[in-house]
Design an enzyme around this catalytic site. Structure first.
Site, short mmCIF file in Angstrom:
data_model
loop_
_atom_site.label_atom_id
_atom_site.label_comp_id
_atom_site.label_asym_id
_atom_site.label_seq_id
_atom_site.Cartn_x
_atom_site.Cartn_y
_atom_site.Cartn_z
N CYS A 87 0.84 -1.20 0.00
CA CYS A 87 0.00 0.00 0.00
C CYS A 87 0.88 1.26 0.00
O CYS A 87 1.65 1.45 -0.92
CB CYS A 87 -1.01 -0.03 1.15
N HIS A 196 -3.77 -4.71 -0.45
CA HIS A 196 -3.38 -5.32 0.82
C HIS A 196 -3.48 -6.85 0.70
O HIS A 196 -4.57 -7.40 0.81
CB HIS A 196 -4.32 -4.86 1.94
N GLU A 198 -2.66 -8.97 2.88
CA GLU A 198 -3.10 -9.51 4.18
C GLU A 198 -4.59 -9.40 4.38
O GLU A 198 -5.15 -10.02 5.30
CB GLU A 198 -2.34 -8.81 5.32
#
EC number: 4.3.2.10
Length: 216
Positions: A87, A196, A198
């Site tokens: 990001c 992202h 994650e």
């Protein structure tokens, strides 16, 4: 029975930015032994370094410079040691970023500026597909999957020119509201994603496993 291979050691860089715990957990699940720290020597010595980031470009750069994170990144890359930006942690790898008319210097690993998306709806928030190039290792097996984005700014052009002696980086693109932007880059030891991983479910987990497996 043979002993299992040791898990590569990854530092998630703590410089006051990013949803750090979720990144730590995701990279651990991807097969790494993870340390969350802003310590210069520990970050320099790790098998892999993850640079997360959320929020304003200028604030992220101030936090990064506060722990000499820009020098950590530069020295790791000079030695061919892997770095993954996520990001705003990807955005700060460019020469600079412009927010609210103010330009802030970045790490200048890649030329070009990060600027506001030119779309009717900003921020770009939610799931989106990407256009991964042939030969990608980062997206191997998940080229056609969707990833989770939350951002108002992006690198909207790719300005690095390479010569015949240097392998050209692999650049992945995405589109929001008719505006194309860089979604990921694979550039030797330096990789980065605007989305992202994650927060991107199974596809993001697979991408992180691809990166961690490359550290062996």
């Amino acid at each position: 029975m043979s002993e299992p291979a040791s898990r590569p050691g990854v530092v998630v860089l703590d410089y006051g930015s990013g949803n750090l715990r979720s990144v730590v957990r995701a990279v651990e699940r991807a097969g790494a032994s993870v340390t969350l720290t802003g310590d210069f020597d520990t970050a320099l010595a790790a098998d892999g370094l993850v640079v997360p980031g959320v929020g304003a470009y200028a604030a992220c750069m101030a936090g990064l410079r506060g722990i000499k994170g820009d020098r950590i990144i530069g020295r790791r890359l000079a030695g061919g040691r892997p770095v993954l930006g996520i990001c705003v942690g990807m955005q700060i790898l460019f020469a600079g970023g412009v927010e609210h008319g103010v330009e802030t210097d970045g790490c200048d690993e890649w030329p070009g500026l990060v600027t506001r998306l030119e779309a009717d709806v900003v921020p770009h928030m939610g799931w989106n597909t990407v256009e991964a190039p042939a030969g990608t290792r980062l997206f191997a097996g998940v080229e056609d999957e969707r990833f989770y984005f939350v951002h108002s700014y992006a690198a909207r052009s790719w300005d690095l020119v390479t010569n015949d002696r240097t392998a050209a980086p692999l650049v992945t693109w995405a589109e929001h509201g008719g505006d194309r932007f860089v979604a990921a880059v694979e550039n030797g030891p330096l990789s980065a994603t605007q989305f992202h991983p994650e927060k991107s479910g199974d596809a993001g987990a697979a991408l992180l496993r691809n990166w961690v497996s490359s550290l062996a």
